[in-house]
Design a protein around this motif. Sequence first.
Motif, PDB file in Angstrom:
ATOM      1  N   ASP A   7       0.812  -1.220   0.000  1.00 52.86           N
ATOM      2  CA  ASP A   7       0.000   0.000   0.000  1.00 52.86           C
ATOM      3  C   ASP A   7       0.845   1.270   0.000  1.00 52.86           C
ATOM      4  O   ASP A   7       0.327   2.372   0.085  1.00 52.86           O
ATOM      5  CB  ASP A   7      -0.967   0.006   1.183  1.00 52.86           C
ATOM      6  N   THR A  68       6.281   4.595  -3.447  1.00 51.08           N
ATOM      7  CA  THR A  68       4.840   4.733  -3.643  1.00 51.08           C
ATOM      8  C   THR A  68       4.215   5.317  -2.382  1.00 51.08           C
ATOM      9  O   THR A  68       4.764   5.202  -1.285  1.00 51.08           O
ATOM     10  CB  THR A  68       4.166   3.378  -3.956  1.00 51.08           C
ATOM     11  N   ARG A  70      -0.032   6.883  -1.019  1.00 50.90           N
ATOM     12  CA  ARG A  70      -1.470   6.999  -1.299  1.00 50.90           C
ATOM     13  C   ARG A  70      -1.836   8.482  -1.337  1.00 50.90           C
ATOM     14  O   ARG A  70      -1.145   9.313  -0.738  1.00 50.90           O
ATOM     15  CB  ARG A  70      -2.281   6.294  -0.207  1.00 50.90           C
ATOM     16  N   MET A 132      -0.548   6.021  -5.620  1.00 54.67           N
ATOM     17  CA  MET A 132      -1.448   4.937  -6.018  1.00 54.67           C
ATOM     18  C   MET A 132      -2.901   5.363  -5.834  1.00 54.67           C
ATOM     19  O   MET A 132      -3.214   6.104  -4.905  1.00 54.67           O
ATOM     20  CB  MET A 132      -1.166   3.691  -5.185  1.00 54.67           C
ATOM     21  N   PRO A 134      -6.722   5.169  -4.556  1.00 50.83           N
ATOM     22  CA  PRO A 134      -7.257   4.582  -3.321  1.00 50.83           C
ATOM     23  C   PRO A 134      -7.822   3.181  -3.590  1.00 50.83           C
ATOM     24  O   PRO A 134      -8.291   2.892  -4.688  1.00 50.83           O
ATOM     25  CB  PRO A 134      -8.377   5.528  -2.929  1.00 50.83           C
ATOM     26  N   THR A 135      -7.726   2.333  -2.582  1.00 49.74           N
ATOM     27  CA  THR A 135      -8.276   0.965  -2.754  1.00 49.74           C
ATOM     28  C   THR A 135      -9.608   0.823  -2.073  1.00 49.74           C
ATOM     29  O   THR A 135      -9.992   1.540  -1.230  1.00 49.74           O
ATOM     30  CB  THR A 135      -7.327  -0.075  -2.155  1.00 49.74           C
TER      31      THR A 135
END
Length: 135
Positions: A7, A68, A70, A132, A134-135
Amino acid sequence: MTLVYADGSTARSPVAWPALTEDQVAEGGTRVTITGLADRAAQPVTATVWVRHTDAVEITNIAEERLTTRPGRPPTLPATVVATYNDGSKDSRTEVTWDPVDPDQYAGPGSFEVEGTVPGTSHRATATITVMPPT
């Protein structure tokens, strides 16, 4: 060492390394690969120890960092980078001071670069940051 999770989050972990023998570091211009165990990692980690002929070396290249994060989370930039010297040796303990990062750069998905200053050289460090989705 710094562990990087899927993440984009990171954590520092101590590593237990085996002792090097005098025979392993007796000859300049060589390298030794060692394997250690990080407290917070399931997999073993490896490191390369470079044995120099002399300390009279200069930096010829600085490896690019790829990180990486978020959206909305500032990237965790490393305190050190990997420098390559004119004798072919490398040092992962090379200190770097990163330029400020504008929060707009990591507000949403995408990628951007950050540069940093390495003392004693005109070579600049570069980090490519991927934000990245959002998941």
